[in-house]
Design a protein around this motif. Structure first.
Motif, PDB file in Angstrom:
ATOM      1  N   GLY A   1       0.862  -1.181   0.000  1.00  0.00           N
ATOM      2  CA  GLY A   1       0.000   0.000   0.000  1.00  0.00           C
ATOM      3  C   GLY A   1       0.888   1.218   0.000  1.00  0.00           C
ATOM      4  N   TYR A  20       4.071   0.623   2.259  1.00  0.00           N
ATOM      5  CA  TYR A  20       4.095  -0.597   3.059  1.00  0.00           C
ATOM      6  C   TYR A  20       4.358  -1.778   2.132  1.00  0.00           C
ATOM      7  CZ  TYR A  20       2.659  -4.417   6.114  1.00  0.00           C
ATOM      8  OH  TYR A  20       2.644  -5.579   6.862  1.00  0.00           O
ATOM      9  N   VAL A  21       5.390  -2.552   2.417  1.00  0.00           N
ATOM     10  CA  VAL A  21       5.702  -3.733   1.598  1.00  0.00           C
ATOM     11  C   VAL A  21       5.118  -4.949   2.308  1.00  0.00           C
ATOM     12  CG1 VAL A  21       7.537  -5.206   0.692  1.00  0.00           C
ATOM     13  CG2 VAL A  21       7.815  -2.724   0.689  1.00  0.00           C
ATOM     14  N   GLY A  37       5.247  -7.735   7.023  1.00  0.00           N
ATOM     15  CA  GLY A  37       5.621  -6.723   6.032  1.00  0.00           C
ATOM     16  C   GLY A  37       6.345  -5.606   6.767  1.00  0.00           C
ATOM     17  N   PHE A  38       6.727  -4.588   6.055  1.00  0.00           N
ATOM     18  CA  PHE A  38       7.396  -3.486   6.741  1.00  0.00           C
ATOM     19  C   PHE A  38       7.137  -2.176   6.001  1.00  0.00           C
ATOM     20  CE2 PHE A  38      10.321  -4.820   3.483  1.00  0.00           C
ATOM     21  CZ  PHE A  38      11.064  -3.694   3.136  1.00  0.00           C
ATOM     22  N   LEU A  39       7.274  -1.055   6.759  1.00  0.00           N
ATOM     23  CA  LEU A  39       7.068   0.270   6.173  1.00  0.00           C
ATOM     24  C   LEU A  39       8.379   0.700   5.524  1.00  0.00           C
ATOM     25  CD1 LEU A  39       5.060   2.110   8.955  1.00  0.00           C
ATOM     26  CD2 LEU A  39       4.398   1.845   6.587  1.00  0.00           C
ATOM     27  N   SER A  90      16.742   3.246   8.180  1.00  0.00           N
ATOM     28  CA  SER A  90      16.792   2.301   9.307  1.00  0.00           C
ATOM     29  C   SER A  90      16.828   0.868   8.782  1.00  0.00           C
ATOM     30  CB  SER A  90      15.522   2.453  10.172  1.00  0.00           C
ATOM     31  OG  SER A  90      15.610   3.608  10.947  1.00  0.00           O
ATOM     32  N   PRO A  91      17.289  -0.072   9.632  1.00  0.00           N
ATOM     33  CA  PRO A  91      17.358  -1.474   9.217  1.00  0.00           C
ATOM     34  C   PRO A  91      16.048  -2.193   9.504  1.00  0.00           C
ATOM     35  CG  PRO A  91      18.319  -1.256  11.381  1.00  0.00           C
ATOM     36  CD  PRO A  91      17.879   0.123  10.968  1.00  0.00           C
ATOM     37  N   SER A  93      14.755  -6.568  10.296  1.00  0.00           N
ATOM     38  CA  SER A  93      15.180  -7.963  10.440  1.00  0.00           C
ATOM     39  C   SER A  93      14.074  -8.835   9.881  1.00  0.00           C
ATOM     40  CB  SER A  93      15.381  -8.312  11.929  1.00  0.00           C
ATOM     41  OG  SER A  93      16.473  -7.606  12.441  1.00  0.00           O
ATOM     42  N   TYR A 108      18.932  -6.480   7.753  1.00  0.00           N
ATOM     43  CA  TYR A 108      19.199  -5.734   6.525  1.00  0.00           C
ATOM     44  C   TYR A 108      19.279  -4.253   6.861  1.00  0.00           C
ATOM     45  CZ  TYR A 108      17.860 -10.041   4.258  1.00  0.00           C
ATOM     46  OH  TYR A 108      17.794 -11.352   3.852  1.00  0.00           O
ATOM     47  N   GLU A 109      20.429  -3.655   6.594  1.00  0.00           N
ATOM     48  CA  GLU A 109      20.625  -2.224   6.893  1.00  0.00           C
ATOM     49  C   GLU A 109      19.928  -1.383   5.826  1.00  0.00           C
ATOM     50  OE1 GLU A 109      22.354  -3.294  10.226  1.00  0.00           O
ATOM     51  OE2 GLU A 109      21.987  -1.218   9.644  1.00  0.00           O
ATOM     52  N   ASP A 110      19.639  -0.138   6.166  1.00  0.00           N
ATOM     53  CA  ASP A 110      19.170   0.861   5.177  1.00  0.00           C
ATOM     54  C   ASP A 110      17.955   0.371   4.403  1.00  0.00           C
ATOM     55  OD1 ASP A 110      21.349   2.244   6.031  1.00  0.00           O
ATOM     56  OD2 ASP A 110      22.630   1.647   4.370  1.00  0.00           O
ATOM     57  N   MET A 111      16.945  -0.114   5.094  1.00  0.00           N
ATOM     58  CA  MET A 111      15.774  -0.652   4.378  1.00  0.00           C
ATOM     59  C   MET A 111      14.566   0.265   4.525  1.00  0.00           C
ATOM     60  SD  MET A 111      16.285  -3.486   2.792  1.00  0.00           S
ATOM     61  CE  MET A 111      14.942  -4.647   2.769  1.00  0.00           C
ATOM     62  N   VAL A 112      14.558   1.128   5.547  1.00  0.00           N
ATOM     63  CA  VAL A 112      13.363   1.959   5.799  1.00  0.00           C
ATOM     64  C   VAL A 112      13.757   3.429   5.681  1.00  0.00           C
ATOM     65  CG1 VAL A 112      11.670   2.630   7.539  1.00  0.00           C
ATOM     66  CG2 VAL A 112      12.414   0.236   7.363  1.00  0.00           C
ATOM     67  N   ASP A 114      13.515   6.947   6.797  1.00  0.00           N
ATOM     68  CA  ASP A 114      12.975   7.744   7.902  1.00  0.00           C
ATOM     69  C   ASP A 114      12.832   9.207   7.501  1.00  0.00           C
ATOM     70  OD1 ASP A 114      12.856   5.620   9.639  1.00  0.00           O
ATOM     71  OD2 ASP A 114      14.947   5.782  10.184  1.00  0.00           O
TER      72      ASP A 114
ATOM     73  N   ARG B   2      -4.899  -6.553  -3.299  1.00  0.00           N
ATOM     74  CA  ARG B   2      -4.552  -6.815  -4.697  1.00  0.00           C
ATOM     75  C   ARG B   2      -4.094  -8.269  -4.820  1.00  0.00           C
ATOM     76  NH1 ARG B   2      -1.694  -1.245  -5.179  1.00  0.00           N
ATOM     77  NH2 ARG B   2      -1.129  -1.875  -3.143  1.00  0.00           N
ATOM     78  N   THR B  49       5.182  -4.482  12.180  1.00  0.00           N
ATOM     79  CA  THR B  49       5.611  -3.631  11.071  1.00  0.00           C
ATOM     80  C   THR B  49       6.531  -2.596  11.688  1.00  0.00           C
ATOM     81  OG1 THR B  49       3.754  -2.188  11.481  1.00  0.00           O
ATOM     82  CG2 THR B  49       3.500  -3.817   9.740  1.00  0.00           C
ATOM     83  N   TRP B  50       7.590  -2.297  10.991  1.00  0.00           N
ATOM     84  CA  TRP B  50       8.679  -1.461  11.495  1.00  0.00           C
ATOM     85  C   TRP B  50       8.277   0.001  11.468  1.00  0.00           C
ATOM     86  CZ3 TRP B  50      12.955  -2.675  13.910  1.00  0.00           C
ATOM     87  CH2 TRP B  50      13.930  -1.694  14.031  1.00  0.00           C
TER      88      TRP B  50
END
Lengths: 119, 226
Positions: A1, A20-21, A37-39, A90-91, A93, A108-112, A114, B2, B49-50
């Motif tokens: 999303g 959001y993944v 998932g993560f933002l 930000s990382p 995990s 995983y570093e540098d994934m989000v 900020d 989706r 979620t992070w």
């Protein structure tokens, strides 16, 4: 999303937009244990003046970015505007089953994203 | 909602960015996630979620590429189950002193040559009907190739005062060189002998906790310091 991407044209100032993944959406939910998932977020927006000077609470503006924005304001055809890119990351995990049925935790570093900044 | 994204270049690129060659094929053999792995994950990612904050509690910043709880450098932690368990025949009751040896097998094919190991901990759970005077002695050796082959180099010997909590044996350092590369399949011969006449114990479970650092995924290491 994700927030609706800004179409072409001026759009708002450079800042982080929500993205959001979902691992379920990419079909990995059977072997990814957590998170769901993560933002990740992403950067978009204009880097013309005064946005290139970065708003309150944003990362310090790079002098070069300000210079380019000034050049663009003075002679639009002479120089492109600075780019709106990640300025602080930000990382995350991820806990998952691998092909050998091991339980694996990877950082995983540098994934989000900020913060975004004009560069 | 989706429809899921069909596999293709986009998901392949994301997999590659995550340092994975391909998504596990088919549904993995689901097994309980070891509590330690959950603890390590939650320590780094307290929310599902992070939210983008890198703090576990106010003021505490987690070091990149480091596993705080285990106190070692690393960005990949693997809990590897023993593959020899299903094929191991139940031990016959044997007289004291002639306790069986067990061969345990760990599939390390997922570990890449670029990864540097910082912890390799055997975790063993034994069951015994009685506790001999003076406890037990554990020996870990490289298993010979082929059934019935005699064990190879002894990697370590360790006193085990009581059986109950899991027995942990550190393979790195004295037993296994820190810079040694891992074989695709690690075969070990275990023996647990009572120090005084007593019935033999039984190996209930064996696993290997392996922590490695993949410098390619550790940007702070790669980024030159100003």
């Amino acid at each position: 999303g994700a927030e609706p991407m800004l179409g072409g044209g001026p759009g708002g100032a450079c800042r982080a937009r929500r993205l959001y993944v979902s691992f379920r959406e990419v079909g990995w939910h059977r072997w990814v244990i957590a998170p769901r998932g993560f933002l990740a977020n992403y950067c978009q927006g204009q880097c013309a003046l005064p946005a290139a000077l970065s708003g309150p609470g944003g990362p310090p503006a790079l002098n070069h970015a300000v210079l380019r924005a000034l050049m663009h304001a003075a002679a639009p055809g002479a120089a492109d505007l600075p780019c709106c890119v990640p300025a602080r990351l930000s990382p995350i995990s991820v806990l998952f089953f691998d092909n050998s049925d091991n339980v694996v935790l990877r950082q995983y570093e540098d994934m989000v994203v900020d913060e975004c900044g004009c560069r | 909602t989706r429809a899921p994204v069909p596999p293709g270049p986009a998901t392949d690129a994301l997999l590659q960015a995550l340092g994975l060659h391909d998504a596990p094929q088919g549904a993995p053999r689901l097994r309980p996630v070891p509590p330690l792995m959950w603890r390590l994950f939650r320590r780094r990612d307290p929310q599902e979620t992070w939210s983008g904050s890198r703090r576990t509690s106010p003021g505490v910043t987690l070091q990149p590429c480091h596993v705080e709880e285990l106190g070692v450098a690393g960005n990949i932690v693997r809990h590897i189950p023993d593959r020899g368990a299903p094929t191991r025949a139940p031990e016959p009751a044997s007289a004291a002193g002639h306790c069986p040896e067990w061969t345990i097998i760990f599939d390390l094919s997922a570990v890449e040559p670029a990864e540097r190991s910082s912890l390799a901990r055997l975790e063993l759970r034994f069951e015994a009907a009685e506790a001999p005077e003076g406890g037990w002695e554990l020996s870990v050796a490289l298993a010979g190739q082929g059934a019935g082959a005699s064990p190879g180099l002894v990697l370590l010997r360790q006193a085990v005062p009581i059986l109950g909590p899991p027995v942990r044996a550190e393979l790195l350092g004295a037993a296994w060189g820190r810079n040694a590369s891992w074989p695709r399949s690690l075969r070990l011969a275990l023996a647990l002998r009572p120090r005084a006449p007593a019935a033999c114990a039984r190996l209930a479970e064996a696993s290997l906790l392996l922590v490695t650092l993949d410098p390619r995924l550790c940007h702070p290491l790669a980024r030159p310091r100003r």
